[in-house]
Design a protein around this motif. Sequence first.
Motif, PDB file in Angstrom:
ATOM      1  N   MET A   1       0.832  -1.210   0.000  1.00  0.00           N
ATOM      2  CA  MET A   1       0.000   0.000   0.000  1.00  0.00           C
ATOM      3  C   MET A   1       0.865   1.259   0.000  1.00  0.00           C
ATOM      4  SD  MET A   1      -3.254  -0.294  -0.270  1.00  0.00           S
ATOM      5  CE  MET A   1      -4.101   1.132   0.399  1.00  0.00           C
ATOM      6  N   SER A   2       0.414   2.269  -0.716  1.00  0.00           N
ATOM      7  CA  SER A   2       1.145   3.519  -0.774  1.00  0.00           C
ATOM      8  C   SER A   2       0.833   4.350   0.469  1.00  0.00           C
ATOM      9  CB  SER A   2       0.704   4.267  -2.031  1.00  0.00           C
ATOM     10  OG  SER A   2       1.192   5.582  -2.001  1.00  0.00           O
ATOM     11  N   ASP A   3       1.807   5.154   0.896  1.00  0.00           N
ATOM     12  CA  ASP A   3       1.523   6.047   2.028  1.00  0.00           C
ATOM     13  C   ASP A   3       0.879   7.350   1.542  1.00  0.00           C
ATOM     14  OD1 ASP A   3       3.704   6.996   0.695  1.00  0.00           O
ATOM     15  OD2 ASP A   3       4.957   7.290   2.473  1.00  0.00           O
ATOM     16  N   ARG A   4       0.721   7.486   0.231  1.00  0.00           N
ATOM     17  CA  ARG A   4       0.076   8.678  -0.327  1.00  0.00           C
ATOM     18  C   ARG A   4      -1.436   8.565  -0.226  1.00  0.00           C
ATOM     19  NH1 ARG A   4       4.903   9.391  -1.444  1.00  0.00           N
ATOM     20  NH2 ARG A   4       5.675  10.606  -3.211  1.00  0.00           N
ATOM     21  N   THR A   5      -2.113   9.702  -0.117  1.00  0.00           N
ATOM     22  CA  THR A   5      -3.571   9.672  -0.209  1.00  0.00           C
ATOM     23  C   THR A   5      -3.954   9.380  -1.652  1.00  0.00           C
ATOM     24  OG1 THR A   5      -3.778  11.996  -0.780  1.00  0.00           O
ATOM     25  CG2 THR A   5      -3.776  11.463   1.591  1.00  0.00           C
ATOM     26  N   LEU A   6      -5.206   8.981  -1.820  1.00  0.00           N
ATOM     27  CA  LEU A   6      -5.705   8.703  -3.164  1.00  0.00           C
ATOM     28  C   LEU A   6      -5.537   9.928  -4.058  1.00  0.00           C
ATOM     29  CD1 LEU A   6      -7.105   6.336  -4.489  1.00  0.00           C
ATOM     30  CD2 LEU A   6      -9.298   7.298  -3.758  1.00  0.00           C
ATOM     31  N   TRP A   7      -5.829  11.077  -3.482  1.00  0.00           N
ATOM     32  CA  TRP A   7      -5.732  12.325  -4.242  1.00  0.00           C
ATOM     33  C   TRP A   7      -4.300  12.537  -4.734  1.00  0.00           C
ATOM     34  CZ3 TRP A   7      -3.707  17.318  -4.354  1.00  0.00           C
ATOM     35  CH2 TRP A   7      -4.442  18.242  -5.119  1.00  0.00           C
ATOM     36  N   GLU A   8      -3.337  12.289  -3.835  1.00  0.00           N
ATOM     37  CA  GLU A   8      -1.924  12.462  -4.210  1.00  0.00           C
ATOM     38  C   GLU A   8      -1.503  11.442  -5.267  1.00  0.00           C
ATOM     39  OE1 GLU A   8      -0.293  14.192   0.071  1.00  0.00           O
ATOM     40  OE2 GLU A   8      -0.405  12.044  -0.282  1.00  0.00           O
ATOM     41  N   GLN A   9      -1.972  10.193  -5.088  1.00  0.00           N
ATOM     42  CA  GLN A   9      -1.613   9.160  -6.069  1.00  0.00           C
ATOM     43  C   GLN A   9      -2.133   9.543  -7.463  1.00  0.00           C
ATOM     44  OE1 GLN A   9      -2.591   5.088  -4.953  1.00  0.00           O
ATOM     45  NE2 GLN A   9      -2.442   5.630  -2.811  1.00  0.00           N
ATOM     46  N   ALA A  10      -3.389   9.978  -7.499  1.00  0.00           N
ATOM     47  CA  ALA A  10      -3.980  10.348  -8.791  1.00  0.00           C
ATOM     48  C   ALA A  10      -3.242  11.547  -9.374  1.00  0.00           C
ATOM     49  CB  ALA A  10      -5.468  10.646  -8.610  1.00  0.00           C
ATOM     50  N   GLN A  11      -2.874  12.499  -8.531  1.00  0.00           N
ATOM     51  CA  GLN A  11      -2.128  13.680  -8.989  1.00  0.00           C
ATOM     52  C   GLN A  11      -0.790  13.277  -9.599  1.00  0.00           C
ATOM     53  OE1 GLN A  11      -2.264  16.858  -9.462  1.00  0.00           O
ATOM     54  NE2 GLN A  11      -4.325  17.207  -8.691  1.00  0.00           N
ATOM     55  N   GLU A  12      -0.101  12.364  -8.927  1.00  0.00           N
ATOM     56  CA  GLU A  12       1.231  11.978  -9.397  1.00  0.00           C
ATOM     57  C   GLU A  12       1.149  11.229 -10.727  1.00  0.00           C
ATOM     58  OE1 GLU A  12       3.355  10.099  -6.122  1.00  0.00           O
ATOM     59  OE2 GLU A  12       2.915  11.822  -4.838  1.00  0.00           O
ATOM     60  N   ALA A  13       0.126  10.368 -10.867  1.00  0.00           N
ATOM     61  CA  ALA A  13      -0.060   9.670 -12.140  1.00  0.00           C
ATOM     62  C   ALA A  13      -0.450  10.682 -13.227  1.00  0.00           C
ATOM     63  CB  ALA A  13      -1.121   8.583 -11.997  1.00  0.00           C
ATOM     64  N   ALA A  14      -1.322  11.601 -12.877  1.00  0.00           N
ATOM     65  CA  ALA A  14      -1.781  12.606 -13.853  1.00  0.00           C
ATOM     66  C   ALA A  14      -0.618  13.492 -14.303  1.00  0.00           C
ATOM     67  CB  ALA A  14      -2.899  13.454 -13.244  1.00  0.00           C
ATOM     68  N   ALA A  15       0.300  13.758 -13.389  1.00  0.00           N
ATOM     69  CA  ALA A  15       1.436  14.629 -13.736  1.00  0.00           C
ATOM     70  C   ALA A  15       2.288  13.998 -14.837  1.00  0.00           C
ATOM     71  CB  ALA A  15       2.291  14.899 -12.492  1.00  0.00           C
ATOM     72  N   VAL A  16       2.430  12.673 -14.806  1.00  0.00           N
ATOM     73  CA  VAL A  16       3.205  11.995 -15.855  1.00  0.00           C
ATOM     74  C   VAL A  16       2.491  12.146 -17.191  1.00  0.00           C
ATOM     75  CG1 VAL A  16       4.049   9.756 -16.664  1.00  0.00           C
ATOM     76  CG2 VAL A  16       4.274  10.374 -14.246  1.00  0.00           C
ATOM     77  N   VAL A  17       1.171  11.975 -17.183  1.00  0.00           N
ATOM     78  CA  VAL A  17       0.405  12.114 -18.436  1.00  0.00           C
ATOM     79  C   VAL A  17       0.551  13.545 -18.956  1.00  0.00           C
ATOM     80  CG1 VAL A  17      -1.889  11.954 -19.493  1.00  0.00           C
ATOM     81  CG2 VAL A  17      -1.205  10.314 -17.719  1.00  0.00           C
ATOM     82  N   ARG A  18       0.431  14.525 -18.049  1.00  0.00           N
ATOM     83  CA  ARG A  18       0.567  15.934 -18.471  1.00  0.00           C
ATOM     84  C   ARG A  18       1.940  16.188 -19.081  1.00  0.00           C
ATOM     85  NH1 ARG A  18      -1.585  17.305 -13.430  1.00  0.00           N
ATOM     86  NH2 ARG A  18      -3.844  17.589 -13.595  1.00  0.00           N
ATOM     87  N   SER A  19       2.949  15.572 -18.496  1.00  0.00           N
ATOM     88  CA  SER A  19       4.312  15.836 -18.987  1.00  0.00           C
ATOM     89  C   SER A  19       4.547  15.214 -20.362  1.00  0.00           C
ATOM     90  CB  SER A  19       5.347  15.312 -17.992  1.00  0.00           C
ATOM     91  OG  SER A  19       5.374  13.898 -18.038  1.00  0.00           O
ATOM     92  N   ARG A  20       3.754  14.205 -20.720  1.00  0.00           N
ATOM     93  CA  ARG A  20       3.970  13.504 -21.990  1.00  0.00           C
ATOM     94  C   ARG A  20       3.036  13.957 -23.104  1.00  0.00           C
ATOM     95  NH1 ARG A  20       6.280   8.317 -20.553  1.00  0.00           N
ATOM     96  NH2 ARG A  20       5.912   7.603 -22.682  1.00  0.00           N
ATOM     97  N   CYS A  21       1.903  14.560 -22.758  1.00  0.00           N
ATOM     98  CA  CYS A  21       0.894  14.884 -23.779  1.00  0.00           C
ATOM     99  C   CYS A  21       0.740  16.393 -23.929  1.00  0.00           C
ATOM    100  CB  CYS A  21      -0.468  14.306 -23.380  1.00  0.00           C
ATOM    101  SG  CYS A  21      -0.459  12.536 -23.143  1.00  0.00           S
ATOM    102  N   ALA A  22       0.785  16.852 -25.184  1.00  0.00           N
ATOM    103  CA  ALA A  22       0.603  18.286 -25.431  1.00  0.00           C
ATOM    104  C   ALA A  22      -0.866  18.675 -25.205  1.00  0.00           C
ATOM    105  CB  ALA A  22       1.025  18.622 -26.861  1.00  0.00           C
TER     106      ALA A  22
END
Length: 283
Positions: A1-22
């Motif tokens: 289990m991650s020590d991050r909240t769900l909100w943080e986990q989703a943010q971190e995954a979303a940040a990768v998508v943002r960094s890759r997609c124009a």
Amino acid sequence: MSDRTLWEQAQEAAAVVRSRCAVIPRIGIVLGSGLGPLAERISEPIIIPYDQLPHMPLSTVAGHSGRLLAGRLAGQDVLMMQGRVHYYEGYSPQQITLPIRMMQQLGVRVVIITNSAGGINKAFHTGDLMLITDHINFVGLAGAHPLRGPNDDRLGERFPDMSRAYDVELLELARRVGRQQGIRFREGVYAIVSGPSFETPAEIRMLRALGADAVGMSTVPEVVVARHGGIRVLGISLISNETVDSFEAAAQPSHAEVLEAGQASLPRLESLIEGVLQQLILN
Ligand code: HPA
């Protein structure tokens, strides 16, 4: 289990998508078992394997390849999940719905969620497409619910309404596309069971008596989380097998059969999804 909240986990995954997609699409698509080839319809996609997305649960099942694609499909920018994870794989309801939370963080407004399901309604046949009008959340009603635990008000409200989980306008649009394309759809109630065993004949008769038209092992947690997050949902089941409701019945569902039916019905599902995308106006 991650020590991050769900909100943080989703943010971190979303940040990768943002960094890759124009361009960040506002339409999401989740592909079910055997439906992965739909991803080939996306032109020049940006492809992100799930293992490059932080916190993303990885699929353990044949037929689910596990990557996110971003690109153009039928005139729209879409974010497509090719492969999903299921509760029966051992993940929590919160983990299996992380892709939807990530989409929410990215600003996705509409999600088209597909699955392969067993037909319970006696009028249904293998290869039919069913628009999901409502669901029975057996797994969630029994307590394995993706919104169980403290509510994060940034993600949605504590007691979200599910009286119109499947968007009325999107259903109407799908029906119109079906009429235009001459595709005949079924409509009905999807019941989620945990799996991974298929149902006994007595369980199938019980599900039918309770009002289910189709049964499967996915989709509903994603729909609940999407609604919690204010994302509109269109749900489509491909009836991959007829379920066994008596000891006399000849057929026995198998995962191979589920994948095979997916192949045969893919062109119709593709037409439906692309027709919906062509006519979808985001508001
Ligand atoms: N039962 C449960 N899940 C399924 C089935 C089934 O018959 N077919 C595809 N997913």
